[in-house]
Scaffold this motif. Sequence first.
Motif, PDB file in Angstrom:
ATOM      1  N   UNK A  52       0.828  -1.215   0.000  1.00  0.00           N
ATOM      2  CA  UNK A  52       0.000   0.000   0.000  1.00  0.00           C
ATOM      3  C   UNK A  52       0.853   1.253   0.000  1.00  0.00           C
ATOM      4  N   UNK A  53       1.982   1.222   0.701  1.00  0.00           N
ATOM      5  CA  UNK A  53       2.870   2.386   0.740  1.00  0.00           C
ATOM      6  C   UNK A  53       3.435   2.686  -0.651  1.00  0.00           C
ATOM      7  N   UNK A  54       3.881   1.647  -1.343  1.00  0.00           N
ATOM      8  CA  UNK A  54       4.443   1.843  -2.674  1.00  0.00           C
ATOM      9  C   UNK A  54       3.385   2.319  -3.673  1.00  0.00           C
ATOM     10  N   UNK A  55       2.197   1.741  -3.580  1.00  0.00           N
ATOM     11  CA  UNK A  55       1.112   2.142  -4.484  1.00  0.00           C
ATOM     12  C   UNK A  55       0.728   3.599  -4.264  1.00  0.00           C
ATOM     13  N   UNK A  56       0.602   3.988  -2.990  1.00  0.00           N
ATOM     14  CA  UNK A  56       0.207   5.362  -2.680  1.00  0.00           C
ATOM     15  C   UNK A  56       1.306   6.368  -3.043  1.00  0.00           C
ATOM     16  N   UNK A  57       2.572   5.979  -2.882  1.00  0.00           N
ATOM     17  CA  UNK A  57       3.667   6.847  -3.295  1.00  0.00           C
ATOM     18  C   UNK A  57       3.571   7.146  -4.791  1.00  0.00           C
ATOM     19  N   UNK A  58       3.297   6.098  -5.564  1.00  0.00           N
ATOM     20  CA  UNK A  58       3.178   6.272  -7.008  1.00  0.00           C
ATOM     21  C   UNK A  58       1.951   7.109  -7.366  1.00  0.00           C
ATOM     22  N   UNK A  59       0.864   6.881  -6.653  1.00  0.00           N
ATOM     23  CA  UNK A  59      -0.389   7.594  -6.942  1.00  0.00           C
ATOM     24  C   UNK A  59      -0.265   9.092  -6.647  1.00  0.00           C
ATOM     25  N   UNK A 106       9.273   8.277  -4.094  1.00  0.00           N
ATOM     26  CA  UNK A 106       8.481   9.473  -3.855  1.00  0.00           C
ATOM     27  C   UNK A 106       8.305   9.710  -2.352  1.00  0.00           C
ATOM     28  N   UNK A 107       7.754  10.863  -2.019  1.00  0.00           N
ATOM     29  CA  UNK A 107       7.772  11.324  -0.629  1.00  0.00           C
ATOM     30  C   UNK A 107       6.542  10.957   0.193  1.00  0.00           C
ATOM     31  N   UNK A 108       5.383  10.873  -0.449  1.00  0.00           N
ATOM     32  CA  UNK A 108       4.130  10.725   0.313  1.00  0.00           C
ATOM     33  C   UNK A 108       3.447   9.386   0.024  1.00  0.00           C
ATOM     34  N   UNK A 109       3.130   8.615   1.062  1.00  0.00           N
ATOM     35  CA  UNK A 109       3.458   8.795   2.478  1.00  0.00           C
ATOM     36  C   UNK A 109       4.856   8.283   2.793  1.00  0.00           C
ATOM     37  N   UNK A 110       5.350   8.580   3.968  1.00  0.00           N
ATOM     38  CA  UNK A 110       6.671   8.109   4.383  1.00  0.00           C
ATOM     39  C   UNK A 110       6.647   6.591   4.549  1.00  0.00           C
ATOM     40  N   UNK A 111       7.482   5.911   3.770  1.00  0.00           N
ATOM     41  CA  UNK A 111       7.539   4.455   3.874  1.00  0.00           C
ATOM     42  C   UNK A 111       8.117   4.002   5.202  1.00  0.00           C
ATOM     43  N   UNK A 112       9.146   4.713   5.690  1.00  0.00           N
ATOM     44  CA  UNK A 112       9.730   4.371   6.987  1.00  0.00           C
ATOM     45  C   UNK A 112       8.692   4.480   8.101  1.00  0.00           C
ATOM     46  N   UNK A 113       7.908   5.557   8.067  1.00  0.00           N
ATOM     47  CA  UNK A 113       6.893   5.762   9.103  1.00  0.00           C
ATOM     48  C   UNK A 113       5.782   4.718   8.998  1.00  0.00           C
ATOM     49  N   UNK A 114       5.380   4.412   7.766  1.00  0.00           N
ATOM     50  CA  UNK A 114       4.323   3.425   7.555  1.00  0.00           C
ATOM     51  C   UNK A 114       4.740   2.052   8.059  1.00  0.00           C
ATOM     52  N   UNK A 115       5.914   1.599   7.618  1.00  0.00           N
ATOM     53  CA  UNK A 115       6.352   0.247   7.967  1.00  0.00           C
ATOM     54  C   UNK A 115       6.741   0.120   9.434  1.00  0.00           C
ATOM     55  N   UNK A 116       7.380   1.146   9.992  1.00  0.00           N
ATOM     56  CA  UNK A 116       7.746   1.071  11.412  1.00  0.00           C
ATOM     57  C   UNK A 116       6.499   1.020  12.282  1.00  0.00           C
ATOM     58  N   UNK A 117       5.488   1.832  11.950  1.00  0.00           N
ATOM     59  CA  UNK A 117       4.239   1.794  12.717  1.00  0.00           C
ATOM     60  C   UNK A 117       3.575   0.433  12.597  1.00  0.00           C
ATOM     61  N   UNK A 173      -0.476   7.216  10.165  1.00  0.00           N
ATOM     62  CA  UNK A 173      -1.894   6.868  10.055  1.00  0.00           C
ATOM     63  C   UNK A 173      -2.093   5.583   9.257  1.00  0.00           C
ATOM     64  N   UNK A 174      -1.356   5.464   8.149  1.00  0.00           N
ATOM     65  CA  UNK A 174      -1.469   4.269   7.320  1.00  0.00           C
ATOM     66  C   UNK A 174      -0.956   3.043   8.066  1.00  0.00           C
ATOM     67  N   UNK A 175       0.187   3.183   8.718  1.00  0.00           N
ATOM     68  CA  UNK A 175       0.734   2.060   9.480  1.00  0.00           C
ATOM     69  C   UNK A 175      -0.164   1.657  10.628  1.00  0.00           C
TER      70      UNK A 175
END
Length: 234
Positions: free
Chosen positions: A118-125, A143-154, A208-210
């Motif tokens: 989901x993080x990769x898809x949303x970054x591309x979108x 890409x920058x949005x959303x932060x993959x580090x923040x998503x996956x760590x959460x 939020x995503x994580x």
Amino acid sequence: MTDPAKKPLARRIETRALLIWLGGAAAIWGFFNVASEVTEGDTAAMDQRLLLMLRRPGTLSDPIGPRWLEESMRDVTALGGFTFLTLATIVAVLLFSFHGKRRQAWILAGAVLAAQVSSEVLKTFYDRPRPSLVPHGSYVYTQSFPSGHSTLSATVFLTLATLIASVEVRASTKILIYVLAVLTTIAVGFSRVYLGVHWPSDVLAGWSLGATWAFGAWVVLEWMRRRDVSRERV
């Protein structure tokens, strides 16, 4: 006639179900609300202000604080990196499996995989560029949005805390696990802004995503528990 003893139990179940849906809705709403603000450009001024607050005035290449703090932030940000979290997930899945907790193993693996995709898809979108306001303190290539580090760590830390707490009997240990998971997640997100590789809104959306995927993992775990209890009663 309804058994009076069952009424308090029914109320607790209804209250818990309501809290579950409210929590899930809040996490999902949080992400799309931030995404909407970012798309409309409403976060630009605040993002820039917060990013500049972490830089020395007149020297945008130098984050505030001593040199050891900047190096520490690189260490912290690595805790949210793909390599570390992948290894942590594999180890946790194997440990759960070795201890006969295959349910927890599958839930963790599923949540992490869903978060990554989901993080990769949303970054591309959304295709938001990385901050160019300050020099980057860490290598970036997506890409920058959303932060993959923040998503996956959460996702990883909060889900792992939930799953460990489900097999832990001591309340003090459960609290410690959750506190460590939350603090680590916050530290990783902060490090991304400190190093200038993400806007604060990227991190907020990632959290939020994580949290949404971690919450979903908890819902699945609770559903499986109740299903087992129902089967035992039959």
